[in-house]
Every structure is written in structure tokens, then in C-alpha cells.
Design an enzyme around this catalytic site. Structure first.
Site, PDB file in Angstrom:
ATOM      1  N   GLY A  10       0.828  -1.208   0.000  1.00  0.00           N
ATOM      2  CA  GLY A  10       0.000   0.000   0.000  1.00  0.00           C
ATOM      3  C   GLY A  10       0.857   1.251   0.000  1.00  0.00           C
ATOM      4  N   PHE A  11       0.196   2.371   0.187  1.00  0.00           N
ATOM      5  CA  PHE A  11       0.894   3.660   0.106  1.00  0.00           C
ATOM      6  C   PHE A  11       1.941   3.787   1.217  1.00  0.00           C
ATOM      7  CE2 PHE A  11       0.204   8.037   2.011  1.00  0.00           C
ATOM      8  CZ  PHE A  11       1.296   8.599   1.373  1.00  0.00           C
ATOM      9  N   ASP A  31      -0.058  -8.574   1.983  1.00  0.00           N
ATOM     10  CA  ASP A  31      -0.984  -7.602   1.406  1.00  0.00           C
ATOM     11  C   ASP A  31      -2.018  -8.341   0.554  1.00  0.00           C
ATOM     12  OD1 ASP A  31      -0.404  -4.248   0.746  1.00  0.00           O
ATOM     13  OD2 ASP A  31      -2.070  -5.303  -0.208  1.00  0.00           O
ATOM     14  N   GLY A  36      -3.633  -1.329  -2.461  1.00  0.00           N
ATOM     15  CA  GLY A  36      -2.272  -1.216  -2.976  1.00  0.00           C
ATOM     16  C   GLY A  36      -2.071  -2.186  -4.131  1.00  0.00           C
ATOM     17  N   THR A  95     -11.672  -5.537   8.252  1.00  0.00           N
ATOM     18  CA  THR A  95     -10.212  -5.452   8.081  1.00  0.00           C
ATOM     19  C   THR A  95      -9.589  -4.692   9.239  1.00  0.00           C
ATOM     20  OG1 THR A  95     -10.529  -5.422   5.708  1.00  0.00           O
ATOM     21  CG2 THR A  95      -8.379  -4.717   6.498  1.00  0.00           C
ATOM     22  N   TYR A 149     -15.118   4.121  10.124  1.00  0.00           N
ATOM     23  CA  TYR A 149     -13.650   4.025  10.057  1.00  0.00           C
ATOM     24  C   TYR A 149     -13.048   4.469  11.388  1.00  0.00           C
ATOM     25  CZ  TYR A 149      -8.863   4.914   8.474  1.00  0.00           C
ATOM     26  OH  TYR A 149      -7.482   4.913   8.337  1.00  0.00           O
ATOM     27  N   LYS A 153     -11.015   1.978  13.920  1.00  0.00           N
ATOM     28  CA  LYS A 153      -9.630   2.257  14.290  1.00  0.00           C
ATOM     29  C   LYS A 153      -9.521   2.484  15.799  1.00  0.00           C
ATOM     30  CE  LYS A 153      -6.840   2.321  10.717  1.00  0.00           C
ATOM     31  NZ  LYS A 153      -5.605   1.523  10.725  1.00  0.00           N
TER      32      LYS A 153
END
Ligand code: UDP
Length: 326
Positions: A10-11, A31, A36, A95, A149, A153
Site C-alpha cells: 500500500g501507500f 498484502d 495497494g 479489516t 472508520y 480504528k
């Protein structure tokens, strides 16, 4: 040192992977390639120290096999981006919560230290200038997917804290504030790559709402070494650290700066939040970090300016466009 980077294609994960490879680590990337892609690892794809495992952080067996072989874990895999979360809230919740629990569990089982990547979104609508790690979370209704989100988190952070408290896991949490740079996709939100992409392809830059909302962007190359330093510093273990930029910019000003920096002839247009995200969307009015704790612990001091960020993202876009048109 053998290191697992979840979300390593990913980034943020790919920059972390490159950084650690150049420091001499052997890296396992786990991953699922959902956001990504292996293109993000193109610069290191032939590196003998890199192994890429395609799989999900929710898959206990795969995660266990990856963690078993390493000395430490950077957990950077996440489902991110406002548009993606609105479209697939369940995937985001699974996730970001279940995946984190699976990775924490494996880290405990194999007794390896872990850094968990969290987000400034956990502060929700708290618009205090200079958000500190202990500041309150102000969220909207759990029935608005927009908040899921932040919710997931925050649960991931609480799970981490739980593993530390109950089982003595060695873990550190970082809250990233609008980390930006090359390879970040604008597909799911993420205003900087969106504006740069729009400017370079002659499309109008789409400012949502009035454009007065404030953010502090931070270059990924400033964030990555701080993440490594925090996991390597025993005094940071069990704690949480903000990592963010210092330069406040409104989104309307950002659009103008992107147009100027790229020499674009694109116009700047305003869309309502409803047009952009659908009914009932609430934006963060202002998000400004206080990263003093990370400064004091590991000397975190972002060096790259917003102009540097825009220039680097524009260079990345230009090289991508060249590849596409070659
Ligand atoms: N935004 C915008 N135009 C876009 C994408 C985003 O005006 O094309 C705004 C968005 O509403 C927010 C800010 O830019 O106010 C930052 O959005 P991003 O998704 O990058 O991150 P956020 O800070 O919301 O997590």
C-alpha cells in the site's frame, strides 16, 4: 532484522518497506492487493531481501505463518478512504478491527513487538487546534457509515491496549494525520492525489463544501522514519503517538496551490458534501495535530513542506501518465 509489514504494497507500507530494506532488514510483505498493488514495490521488486505474500490480515493461518518468521511487525494494512468506507463499511470494519486482532494475536503468540497504525480520525469532530493524544473523541451516530472508520480504528487501538495490559504484548500505536505523498491513490478520497491528478489531466479541481476546512498534511517520508524509531524505542512501548504536519491549510487554498504548482489551466469548482458523498455527510472542520510527544520521544520533526508534497505527488503522477501513454 526480519520484519513483517502488513499492507506493505500500500501507500504507507510500500514506503516503509523500501526504507527498511535500505536499512538492511529482510522484509515480508503481507498484502491482499485490494487497494495497494505490486506496482508500489516496483523499485524493490528484485531485492533479495523482499518476500511478498498475497493474503488477508483476517486469515489467521497466513498471518501466523508470516509472523512466525519475523522479529517485529509493522501493521499498516487497513481499509481506508472516505469513499471506500461509505461504499464498503463492513469490509472496513472487518479489516480494521478483526484484521488487527488477528495480527495482535499472532504477535503475542510469537512474542514479537508490533507497531499498530491508527489515524487522526479517532478524534472525530474534535476540532481543537493542536490535538493531543489524550484528547476526546467526538463522533456522530454509529448508524452513519461515515464514522465506521473512526470507530474501527478506535477499537483497534483499544484491542492493542488490551493486549498490552492483559498479556504484556510489546506494542506501540501511531495516529497518522493526513499522511500524503507519491503512490497514494485518489480513488477513494484523499484530496492531494485527487487535486494533483485533476490538475494534471485538465479536469476541474473539486473542492467539497465551502473549502474552509483545515488540514495539516505530512509527507510520508517524514512519517516513516518516526514509525521505525518509535517501535525501536522501548520507552515508547505501550503508548500512542500523533504523527502529523505543522502547516495548516484550507482545502480551498490547497486547490489554488496545486493549480499554481502544476501550471494547470484547470478551474476550481465547489461541490456540496451531498453531491460528493451523499446525504448526511459530516466533514471534520479542522484537524490540527500536536506531535510534541513524538518530538520528545524520537525527535519527530517533519522537514518537508506542503510544496514539497505537491511537487513529489505531481512527479509521481507525471511518471504514471508517461507509463500509461507509452
Ligand atoms: N476533499 C475535497 N475534494 C476532494 C476530496 C476531498 O474537497 O476531491 C476534502 C474533504 O472533504 C476533506 C479534505 O478534502 O475536507 C481532506 O479529505 P481526505 O479524504 O484527503 O482526508 P480526510 O481529512 O477527510 O480524512
Amino acid at each position: 532484522m526480519r520484519t513483517l509489514v502488513t499492507g506493505g504494497a500500500g501507500f504507507i507500507g510500500s514506503h516503509l518497506t523500501e526504507h527498511l530494506l535500505s536499512a538492511g532488514d529482510e522484509i515480508v510483505v503481507l498484502d491482499d492487493l485490494s487497494i495497494g498493488g505490486e506496482a508500489n514495490l516496483a523499485a524493490v521488486s528484485d531485492h533479495p531481501g523482499l518476500r511478498v505474500v498475497v493474503g488477508s490480515v483476517c486469515d489467521r493461518d497466513v498471518v501466523d505463518r508470516c509472523v512466525r518468521d519475523v522479529d517485529r511487525v509493522f501493521h499498516a494494512a487497513a481499509s481506508v478512504g472516505v469513499l471506500r468506507i461509505l461504499e464498503k463499511p463492513l469490509q472496513g470494519l472487518r479489516t480494521n478491527m478483526r484484521g488487527t486482532e488477528v495480527v495482535l494475536d499472532a504477535a503475542l503468540r510469537h512474542d514479537v513487538p508490533i507497531l499498530v497504525t491508527s489515524t487522526s480520525e479517532v478524534y472525530g469532530k474534535n476540532s481543537k487546534v493542536g490535538l493531543c493524544e489524550d484528547d476526546d473523541r467526538i463522533l456522530g451516530s454509529p448508524l452513519k457509515s461515515r464514522w465506521s472508520y473512526a470507530e474501527a480504528k478506535a477499537v483497534a487501538e483499544s484491542l492493542t491496549k488490551g493486549y498490552v495490559t492483559e498479556h504484556g504484548l510489546t506494542a506501540v500505536i501511531v495516529r497518522l494525520f493526513n499522511t500524503v505523498g507519491p503512490r497514494q491513490t485518489g480513488q477513494y478520497g484523499m484530496v492531494v492525489p485527487r487535486f494533483v491528478g485533476q490538475a494534471l489531466s485538465g479536469q476541474p479541481l473539486t473542492v467539497y463544501g465551502g473549502g474552509e476546512q483545515i488540514r495539516c498534511f505530512c509527507h510520508v517520508l517524514d512519517v516513516v522514519p518516526a514509525m521505525v524509531a518509535l517501535l525501536e524505542d522501548e520507552r515508547a512501548h505501550g503508548d500512542v503517538f500523533n504523527l502529523g504536519g505543522t502547516e495548516q491549510v484550507s482545502i480551498a487554498d490547497l486547490a489554488e496551490r496545486v493549480v499554481a504548482a502544476t501550471g494547470s489551466t484547470s478551474e476550481i469548482v465547489h461541490l456540496s458534501y451531498e453531491q460528493a458523498y451523499g446525504e448526511g455527510f459530516e466533514d471534520m472542520r479542522r484537524r490540527v495535530p500536536d506531535s510534541t510527544k513524538a518530538l520528545e520521544r524520537v525527535g519527530f520533526r517533519p522537514r518537508r513542506s506542503l510544496d514539497d508534497v505537491i511537487a513529489d505527488v505531481a512527479d509521481h503522477w507525471k511518471s504514471r501518465l508517461e507509463v500509461e501513454h507509452a
